[in-house]
Scaffold this motif. Structure first.
Motif, PDB file in Angstrom:
ATOM      1  N   MET A 169     -87.452 -53.084 -17.086  1.00 32.34           N
ATOM      2  CA  MET A 169     -86.362 -52.142 -16.795  1.00 32.34           C
ATOM      3  C   MET A 169     -86.834 -50.725 -17.115  1.00 32.34           C
ATOM      4  N   THR A 170     -86.811 -49.851 -16.121  1.00 33.12           N
ATOM      5  CA  THR A 170     -87.253 -48.479 -16.389  1.00 33.12           C
ATOM      6  C   THR A 170     -86.068 -47.527 -16.486  1.00 33.12           C
ATOM      7  N   SER A 171     -84.909 -47.954 -15.910  1.00 33.06           N
ATOM      8  CA  SER A 171     -83.758 -47.062 -15.966  1.00 33.06           C
ATOM      9  C   SER A 171     -83.102 -47.146 -17.346  1.00 33.06           C
ATOM     10  N   MET A 172     -82.042 -46.379 -17.488  1.00 29.12           N
ATOM     11  CA  MET A 172     -81.280 -46.381 -18.750  1.00 29.12           C
ATOM     12  C   MET A 172     -80.765 -47.777 -19.076  1.00 29.12           C
ATOM     13  N   LEU A 173     -80.804 -48.151 -20.329  1.00 29.74           N
ATOM     14  CA  LEU A 173     -80.172 -49.398 -20.769  1.00 29.74           C
ATOM     15  C   LEU A 173     -78.670 -49.125 -20.903  1.00 29.74           C
TER      16      LEU A 173
ATOM     17  N   GLY B  47     -82.977 -43.191 -23.493  1.00 31.46           N
ATOM     18  CA  GLY B  47     -83.079 -44.378 -22.647  1.00 31.46           C
ATOM     19  C   GLY B  47     -81.874 -45.283 -22.697  1.00 31.46           C
ATOM     20  N   VAL B  48     -80.748 -44.776 -23.184  1.00 33.87           N
ATOM     21  CA  VAL B  48     -79.577 -45.635 -23.343  1.00 33.87           C
ATOM     22  C   VAL B  48     -78.316 -44.878 -22.951  1.00 33.87           C
TER      23      VAL B  48
ATOM     24  N   TYR C 180     -81.127 -46.443 -39.156  1.00 28.96           N
ATOM     25  CA  TYR C 180     -80.273 -46.905 -38.048  1.00 28.96           C
ATOM     26  C   TYR C 180     -80.788 -46.363 -36.715  1.00 28.96           C
ATOM     27  N   ASP C 181     -81.207 -45.092 -36.702  1.00 29.95           N
ATOM     28  CA  ASP C 181     -81.729 -44.507 -35.460  1.00 29.95           C
ATOM     29  C   ASP C 181     -82.973 -45.274 -34.990  1.00 29.95           C
ATOM     30  N   VAL C 182     -83.894 -45.526 -35.924  1.00 33.67           N
ATOM     31  CA  VAL C 182     -85.151 -46.210 -35.569  1.00 33.67           C
ATOM     32  C   VAL C 182     -84.846 -47.640 -35.110  1.00 33.67           C
ATOM     33  N   GLU C 183     -83.943 -48.292 -35.849  1.00 30.25           N
ATOM     34  CA  GLU C 183     -83.560 -49.674 -35.519  1.00 30.25           C
ATOM     35  C   GLU C 183     -83.071 -49.769 -34.065  1.00 30.25           C
ATOM     36  N   PHE C 184     -82.175 -48.860 -33.683  1.00 29.34           N
ATOM     37  CA  PHE C 184     -81.618 -48.904 -32.327  1.00 29.34           C
ATOM     38  C   PHE C 184     -82.634 -48.461 -31.283  1.00 29.34           C
ATOM     39  N   GLN C 185     -83.438 -47.425 -31.599  1.00 30.67           N
ATOM     40  CA  GLN C 185     -84.409 -46.970 -30.601  1.00 30.67           C
ATOM     41  C   GLN C 185     -85.422 -48.072 -30.303  1.00 30.67           C
ATOM     42  N   GLU C 186     -85.872 -48.788 -31.350  1.00 32.76           N
ATOM     43  CA  GLU C 186     -86.857 -49.860 -31.114  1.00 32.76           C
ATOM     44  C   GLU C 186     -86.227 -51.006 -30.322  1.00 32.76           C
ATOM     45  N   TRP C 187     -84.955 -51.291 -30.581  1.00 29.16           N
ATOM     46  CA  TRP C 187     -84.249 -52.348 -29.822  1.00 29.16           C
ATOM     47  C   TRP C 187     -84.139 -51.931 -28.349  1.00 29.16           C
TER      48      TRP C 187
END
Ligand code: NAP
Length: 341
Positions: free
Chosen positions: A1-5, A29-30, A279-286
């Motif tokens: 997936m290259t578009s926004m999640l 990306g989200v 929390y920011d890193v956790e979500f960005q990596e997910w």
């Protein structure tokens, strides 16, 4: 997936709103494409702020084609139903801790995910994404301090709300240490003991503090002080004693002030401040893992189950005053390692 999640968020309370804020204004990306909450008025108001429609139920949100992945931030007893619905729909789901409120419910989730055949579930244990904990784990992994033997932890809250009960010190508070040490040492916890010190007058009727001992399968012994009315701030500590040295979480302050005969070091007010970046890193990596077409790699449903079993053992140890062994079910092949990366 290259578009926004495109993410649908179920539960628009305190942490749900915070995660919506980070996905909307901080991370890349989200896009938050849908929201739902039992309080439909709150969901509508929160959704309107970010241009996301509010759905009448979590299940309707999960089924909607505008939702690629689901974030569950509703209160604990509802987690199982939403995680199971996401698995049934084949959609990745990030579930705030706890994965579910009983070990049996966690096992039902594990069974559903194992039957699906690949990982969809990630559980919100964010300490694994904290810079200081990651640096500590890197030191242990490098062998610099030799084999780890013991870890001393402290989990200190300035205060807790009126509804906070004695057992929440384990199920809500120390559960973060329970997950963190499994990840830190890559081993399961095999036994728990809880000791009860003199009671702090700051906690009123609450038994505070508590002292928990965790035995790990590799022989490492962990002690955790849980003090939830410490007044001076939110203070998370950890020191690992190895064969050849020690390593501990460093000071959190980028500056040290000395004035008027005093050296001072600011202490965070609460967990939001202390773990903001985690929390920011956790979500960005997910988000990045899902956009790259992969599976979530953070804390798994197995990790959520293991945390539930250990925290139940901790509650039993608190009630009985005795040592309580921890016994886990057989780990399905889907969870290739004892503890997710
Ligand atoms: P909260 O402010 O009470 O938010 C929970 C929200 O979910 C509320 O708006 C609640 O509505 C709603 N809700 C309840 N039942 C629901 C249902 N059936 N469907 C959809 N929404 C429903 O609680 P919170 O502090 O944000 O905590 C939410 C979760 O995050 C908890 O599991 C908590 O353990 C976890 N959490 C994790 C961390 C961490 O460090 N990782 C930190 C804080 C919280 P009502 O208010 O109307 O009931």
């Amino acid at each position: 997936m290259t578009s926004m999640l495109q993410v649908g968020v179920i539960g628009t309370g305190m942490i749900g709103q915070d995660h919506i804020r980070r996905m909307t204004s901080v991370l890349a990306g989200v896009r938050v494409s849908a929201v739902a909450d039992v309080d439909t008025a709150v969901a509508a108001a929160v959704g309107a702020r970010v241009g996301a429609p509010a759905f009448e139920s979590g299940e309707a949100l999960i089924a909607d084609p505008s939702v690629d992945a689901v974030v569950v931030c509703s209160w604990g007893p509802t987690h199982e139903q939403y995680v199971l619905a996401a698995i049934a729909a084949g959609k990745p789901v990030f579930c705030e801790k706890p994965l579910a409120t009983t070990q049996e419910a966690c096992l039902r989730i594990i069974e559903a995910e194992a039957a699906y055949g690949s990982r969809l579930v990630q559980v919100g244990y964010m300490r694994r994404y904290d810079d200081a904990y990651r640096a500590l784990k890197a030191v242990v992994g490098s062998g610099q301090i030799g084999a780890p033997l013991m870890m001393h932890c402290a989990h200190r809250n300035a205060s807790v709300p009126g509804f906070y009960e004695k057992e929440m010190a384990i199920t809500d508070t120390a559960v973060h240490e329970i997950d963190m040490v499994r990840w830190m040492f890559g081993a399961e916890i095999t036994g728990v003991r809880v000791l009860v010190p003199r009671r702090s007058a700051n906690g009123g009727e609450l038994q505070d503090p508590l002292f928990m001992l965790l035995e790990m399968a590799n022989g490492v012994l962990v002690d955790v002080e849980i003090s939830v009315n410490i007044r001076y701030g939110y203070d998370i500590r950890g020191e690992i004693v190895g064969e050849d040295g020690t390593a501990s979480l460093g000071s959190l302050s980028p500056v040290h002030v000395r004035r008027a005969g005093l050296a001072s070091d600011p202490v965070p007010g609460d967990w939001r401040e202390r773990f903001l970046r985690a929390y920011d890193v956790e979500f960005q990596e997910w988000i990045d893992a899902l956009r790259a077409g992969g599976q979530p790699v953070g804390p798994s449903a197995w990790d959520g189950y293991a945390a539930a079993v250990v925290s139940d053992a901790g509650v039993a140890a608190l009630r009985s005053g005795s040592h309580v062994p921890v016994t886990l079910a057989d780990r399905p092949k889907l969870y290739t390692t004892e503890v997710a990366a």
